[in-house]
Write a protein that holds these residues in place. Structure first.
Motif, PDB file in Angstrom:
ATOM      1  N   CYS A  49       1.163  -1.133  -0.066  1.00  0.00           N
ATOM      2  CA  CYS A  49      -0.144  -0.043   0.019  1.00  0.00           C
ATOM      3  C   CYS A  49       0.969   1.127  -0.046  1.00  0.00           C
ATOM      4  N   THR A  54       0.831   3.616  -3.488  1.00  0.00           N
ATOM      5  CA  THR A  54       0.352   5.089  -3.083  1.00  0.00           C
ATOM      6  C   THR A  54       1.527   6.164  -3.424  1.00  0.00           C
ATOM      7  N   ALA A 102      -4.209   4.428  -7.255  1.00  0.00           N
ATOM      8  CA  ALA A 102      -5.410   5.001  -6.623  1.00  0.00           C
ATOM      9  C   ALA A 102      -5.900   3.585  -5.893  1.00  0.00           C
ATOM     10  N   LEU A 103      -5.381   3.309  -4.943  1.00  0.00           N
ATOM     11  CA  LEU A 103      -5.745   1.947  -4.226  1.00  0.00           C
ATOM     12  C   LEU A 103      -7.017   2.331  -3.499  1.00  0.00           C
TER      13      LEU A 103
END
Length: 183
Positions: A126, A130, A135-136
């Motif tokens: 993550c 990011t 755009a997680l």
């Protein structure tokens, strides 16, 4: 209106990778509402070097960049190695980070090692994604415990009605959220 296209990125090069098998099943469950392809060239990527960018970019990297750019979103299933991101998968990200292919690209993480395993990987992945501009939108899209199982058992597990429904619902939710961001 055409179906959205999602590129599925397994983080392992192992032939019977539970992550790749999970992504193949997910792609099959999404077939009614999206096109999804599992990237199978991770093991072919050369080690990243800024000296090989631009005109010196290898063809396999140009192809990867084109596939990522074309995708409406990314679906990632990656194993955890020594509490972190496997080198090969980090290398893939390194090749993409200097371009604009990743920037703003919706992504979902799915996991082949449930029961809370892989927490170190998810945190690191993550952070890296990011930082790279991804755009997680689904950091925990679906999790099915598949590690340390033989390939036939993995296939049987993925084929159960419960897991097929889980994957279909996760894929549908991600597709809706990913494509809503574009309109």
């Amino acid at each position: 209106m055409s179906k959205p296209f999602f590129l599925c990125l397994p983080g392992s090069v192992r032939r019977a990778s539970s992550n790749a098998l999970l992504l193949r099943q997910l792609a099959a469950e999404m077939a009614d509402f999206a096109d999804a392809a599992v990237y199978d060239k991770l093991g072919d990527l050369p080690i990243f070097s800024p000296d090989r960018e631009g005109p010196a970019t290898p063809a396999v990297i140009s192809d990867l960049k084109a596939q990522v750019a074309r995708a409406d979103g990314l679906i990632i299933a990656c194993p955890e190695y020594v509490h972190g991101i496997p080198g090969g998968f980090k290398n893939l990200i390194d090749w993409l980070v200097s371009g604009d292919e990743l920037y703003g690209k919706p992504a979902m993480l799915v996991h082949a090692n449930g029961h809370g395993r892989g927490a170190f990987l998810r945190t690191q992945l993550c952070e890296v994604l990011t930082t790279a501009g991804v755009a997680l939108i689904e950091p925990d899209g679906a999790s099915i415990y598949l590690v340390s199982k033989p390939e036939a058992e993995i296939a049987a597990c993925l084929a159960t009605p419960e897991n097929r429904q889980l994957l279909s619902m996760a894929g549908r939710k991600f597709a809706a959220r990913a494509t809503a961001r574009e309109t």
